[in-house]
Write an enzyme that holds these catalytic residues in place. Sequence first.
Site, PDB file in Angstrom:
ATOM      1  N   GLY A 157     -13.546  -7.229  10.857  1.00 40.79           N
ATOM      2  CA  GLY A 157     -13.177  -6.753   9.984  1.00 40.79           C
ATOM      3  C   GLY A 157     -13.744  -7.125   8.787  1.00 40.79           C
ATOM      4  O   GLY A 157     -14.024  -6.276   7.381  1.00 40.79           O
ATOM      5  N   ASN A 207       3.959  -0.843  16.931  1.00 35.78           N
ATOM      6  CA  ASN A 207       4.191  -1.709  15.790  1.00 35.78           C
ATOM      7  C   ASN A 207       5.424  -2.796  16.882  1.00 35.78           C
ATOM      8  O   ASN A 207       6.447  -2.182  17.397  1.00 35.78           O
ATOM      9  CB  ASN A 207       4.756  -0.772  14.878  1.00 35.78           C
ATOM     10  CG  ASN A 207       4.848  -1.763  13.462  1.00 35.78           C
ATOM     11  OD1 ASN A 207       3.922  -2.786  13.594  1.00 35.78           O
ATOM     12  ND2 ASN A 207       5.653  -1.211  12.965  1.00 35.78           N
ATOM     13  N   ARG A 208       5.283  -4.038  15.765  1.00 32.03           N
ATOM     14  CA  ARG A 208       7.011  -4.120  15.748  1.00 32.03           C
ATOM     15  C   ARG A 208       8.186  -3.597  15.292  1.00 32.03           C
ATOM     16  O   ARG A 208       9.480  -4.005  16.580  1.00 32.03           O
ATOM     17  CB  ARG A 208       7.211  -5.658  15.149  1.00 32.03           C
ATOM     18  CG  ARG A 208       8.247  -6.496  15.039  1.00 32.03           C
ATOM     19  CD  ARG A 208       8.151  -7.843  14.052  1.00 32.03           C
ATOM     20  NE  ARG A 208       7.322  -7.356  12.585  1.00 32.03           N
ATOM     21  CZ  ARG A 208       7.738  -8.103  11.653  1.00 32.03           C
ATOM     22  NH1 ARG A 208       7.201  -9.814  12.602  1.00 32.03           N
ATOM     23  NH2 ARG A 208       7.253  -7.800  10.148  1.00 32.03           N
ATOM     24  N   ASP A 235     -10.128   2.691   2.117  1.00 28.36           N
ATOM     25  CA  ASP A 235      -9.787   1.766   2.773  1.00 28.36           C
ATOM     26  C   ASP A 235     -10.453   2.670   4.130  1.00 28.36           C
ATOM     27  O   ASP A 235     -11.411   2.659   5.128  1.00 28.36           O
ATOM     28  CB  ASP A 235      -8.640   1.304   4.143  1.00 28.36           C
ATOM     29  CG  ASP A 235      -7.993   0.003   3.631  1.00 28.36           C
ATOM     30  OD1 ASP A 235      -8.349  -0.145   2.697  1.00 28.36           O
ATOM     31  OD2 ASP A 235      -7.026   0.526   3.264  1.00 28.36           O
ATOM     32  N   GLY A 258       0.255   0.197   5.989  1.00 27.59           N
ATOM     33  CA  GLY A 258      -0.479   1.258   5.277  1.00 27.59           C
ATOM     34  C   GLY A 258      -1.646   1.351   5.890  1.00 27.59           C
ATOM     35  O   GLY A 258      -2.554   2.855   5.837  1.00 27.59           O
ATOM     36  N   ALA A 259      -2.194   0.414   5.860  1.00 32.05           N
ATOM     37  CA  ALA A 259      -3.962  -0.269   6.947  1.00 32.05           C
ATOM     38  C   ALA A 259      -3.640   0.617   7.986  1.00 32.05           C
ATOM     39  O   ALA A 259      -4.860   1.322   8.211  1.00 32.05           O
ATOM     40  CB  ALA A 259      -3.675  -1.812   7.017  1.00 32.05           C
ATOM     41  N   ALA A 271       2.309  -0.834  12.080  1.00 29.32           N
ATOM     42  CA  ALA A 271       2.138   1.227  11.218  1.00 29.32           C
ATOM     43  C   ALA A 271       2.454   0.884   9.172  1.00 29.32           C
ATOM     44  O   ALA A 271       3.168   1.257   9.106  1.00 29.32           O
ATOM     45  CB  ALA A 271       3.747   1.607  11.858  1.00 29.32           C
ATOM     46  N   LYS A 331       0.854  -1.257  -0.214  1.00 26.36           N
ATOM     47  CA  LYS A 331      -0.348   0.667   0.075  1.00 26.36           C
ATOM     48  C   LYS A 331       0.919   1.127   0.193  1.00 26.36           C
ATOM     49  O   LYS A 331       0.376   2.445   0.088  1.00 26.36           O
ATOM     50  CB  LYS A 331      -0.854  -0.234   0.858  1.00 26.36           C
ATOM     51  CG  LYS A 331      -2.728  -1.166   1.079  1.00 26.36           C
ATOM     52  CD  LYS A 331      -2.605  -1.130   2.342  1.00 26.36           C
ATOM     53  CE  LYS A 331      -3.910  -2.043   1.963  1.00 26.36           C
ATOM     54  NZ  LYS A 331      -4.800  -2.405   3.223  1.00 26.36           N
ATOM     55  N   LYS A 375       8.645   2.732  12.166  1.00 28.22           N
ATOM     56  CA  LYS A 375       7.909   3.126  11.205  1.00 28.22           C
ATOM     57  C   LYS A 375       6.582   3.531  12.639  1.00 28.22           C
ATOM     58  O   LYS A 375       5.967   4.605  12.092  1.00 28.22           O
ATOM     59  CB  LYS A 375       7.017   1.665  10.491  1.00 28.22           C
ATOM     60  CG  LYS A 375       8.708   1.276  10.075  1.00 28.22           C
ATOM     61  CD  LYS A 375       8.268   0.600   9.053  1.00 28.22           C
ATOM     62  CE  LYS A 375       6.461  -0.177   8.753  1.00 28.22           C
ATOM     63  NZ  LYS A 375       6.015  -1.713   8.380  1.00 28.22           N
TER      64      LYS A 375
HETATM   65  P1  ATR Z   1      -0.482  -2.643   5.095  1.00 28.66           P
HETATM   66  O1  ATR Z   1       0.401  -1.754   4.008  1.00 28.66           O
HETATM   67  O2  ATR Z   1      -1.107  -3.185   4.027  1.00 28.66           O
HETATM   68  O3  ATR Z   1      -0.622  -2.247   6.325  1.00 28.66           O
HETATM   69  P2  ATR Z   1       2.674  -3.265   5.951  1.00 28.66           P
HETATM   70  O4  ATR Z   1       2.964  -2.472   5.832  1.00 28.66           O
HETATM   71  O5  ATR Z   1       3.536  -4.905   5.653  1.00 28.66           O
HETATM   72  O6  ATR Z   1       0.574  -3.731   5.082  1.00 28.66           O
HETATM   73  O7  ATR Z   1       2.092  -3.550   7.189  1.00 28.66           O
HETATM   74  C1  ATR Z   1       1.765  -4.623   7.716  1.00 28.66           C
HETATM   75  C2  ATR Z   1       1.671  -3.940   9.990  1.00 28.66           C
HETATM   76  O8  ATR Z   1       2.037  -5.494  10.121  1.00 28.66           O
HETATM   77  C3  ATR Z   1       3.139  -3.876  10.405  1.00 28.66           C
HETATM   78  O9  ATR Z   1       2.661  -2.709  10.961  1.00 28.66           O
HETATM   79  C4  ATR Z   1       4.153  -4.858  10.171  1.00 28.66           C
HETATM   80  O10 ATR Z   1       4.772  -4.538  11.436  1.00 28.66           O
HETATM   81  P3  ATR Z   1       6.208  -4.225  10.678  1.00 28.66           P
HETATM   82  O11 ATR Z   1       6.557  -2.663  10.583  1.00 28.66           O
HETATM   83  O12 ATR Z   1       6.734  -4.332  11.982  1.00 28.66           O
HETATM   84  O13 ATR Z   1       6.628  -5.449   8.965  1.00 28.66           O
HETATM   85  C5  ATR Z   1       3.016  -6.279  10.884  1.00 28.66           C
HETATM   86  N1  ATR Z   1       3.243  -7.232  11.066  1.00 28.66           N
HETATM   87  C6  ATR Z   1       3.733  -7.743  10.231  1.00 28.66           C
HETATM   88  N2  ATR Z   1       3.810  -8.830  10.201  1.00 28.66           N
HETATM   89  C7  ATR Z   1       4.180  -8.788  11.859  1.00 28.66           C
HETATM   90  C8  ATR Z   1       4.901 -10.440  12.745  1.00 28.66           C
HETATM   91  N3  ATR Z   1       3.947 -11.586  12.960  1.00 28.66           N
HETATM   92  N4  ATR Z   1       4.176  -9.725  13.658  1.00 28.66           N
HETATM   93  C9  ATR Z   1       4.248  -8.427  14.399  1.00 28.66           C
HETATM   94  N5  ATR Z   1       3.127  -7.214  13.696  1.00 28.66           N
HETATM   95  C10 ATR Z   1       3.731  -8.240  12.098  1.00 28.66           C
END
Ligand code: ATR
Length: 292
Positions: A253, A157-158, A108, A135-136, A133, A72, A162
């Site tokens: 959702g 966020n993990r 969204d 796109g969503a 953190a 995104k 970000k």
């Molecule tokens: P989108 O743009 O669709 O929201 P994205 O940018 O890949 O997709 O975001 C996914 C989110 O899920 C991110 O906040 C990601 O955390 P990171 O920024 O640390 O990558 C989070 N996410 C995905 N897998 C994860 C996991 N196993 N544990 C914790 N957070 C996770």
Amino acid sequence: MTKSAEQRKLLGILGHKLAHTLSPVMHTASCNKLNLNYTYGVLDISPEMLAGTVSAIRKTGFRGINVTVPYKQSIMPLIDEVTEEATIIGAVNTIVNDAGKLIGYNTDVFGVQISLKPYADRIQGNHVIVFGAGGAARAVCYAVAKYFTPKQITVANRTSAKAEVLANEFSKKFPSITFFCAKNDQEAKRAIESASVIINTTTLGMSPQTHLHPLPQNSEIHKEHIVFDIVYNPIETTLLKLARKAGATAITGIEMLIGQGAKAFELFTQQPFPTETARDAVFKELTQSTIS
Ligand code: ATR
């Protein structure tokens, strides 16, 4: 080539690891209901193929694309125009191919708006914690700040860097709201305690890894919380199960899926979205996949 084959246009969803997606089911049922000559495909591609795929979309018969995890944000520099709102958000989830010109939108926001609308008075002036953190999360923060005016939004966020970027950016966009980045589990747990709303925008809990959820260990959900999980497959995620057990308000959702899909469908086809047909198709698919 027959006339109908000539007129057939393509729609699709672009993302990676898309096993969970119900967009094909929802859009195909909607096109069939309105007798529209579209085929909806799944473009599950790895990051190194993103630029080439976007260029192919521009040149072929694709009319529109739904964009999902993880593209995104990274898709934005690859397309030709981005609406003002999607630019402010910093994420695009819908692309319309206007005779070779790719225009990016964010639908969204509408999905978030309709999902939270019944709870507006419990959000206004209160504290919202957002997990994720990407796109969503950006669309969620924007929609919550713009339409529900809480006093604070905490982002956890993990990858906390970000979350920090998001919080800093949005502080400038919405100066009357405090944006805070929870840098560790302790800060996230403290934020959960004082928040009225908990929102998951991460992929944690999504099928097939349905046992996962984003909350730090030993977090406490209480009955005054509103818990909104944008993951829709399964309908009741582990996070929502915890919310229900605690007597909290749980928001699935599904309305987010349908709301963002409705706006995207209208941009693609210029036709009103057949909401009930779409909802029936989504529920049928989810019920079947739960049973099998
Ligand atoms: P989108 O743009 O669709 O929201 P994205 O940018 O890949 O997709 O975001 C996914 C989110 O899920 C991110 O906040 C990601 O955390 P990171 O920024 O640390 O990558 C989070 N996410 C995905 N897998 C994860 C996991 N196993 N544990 C914790 N957070 C996770």
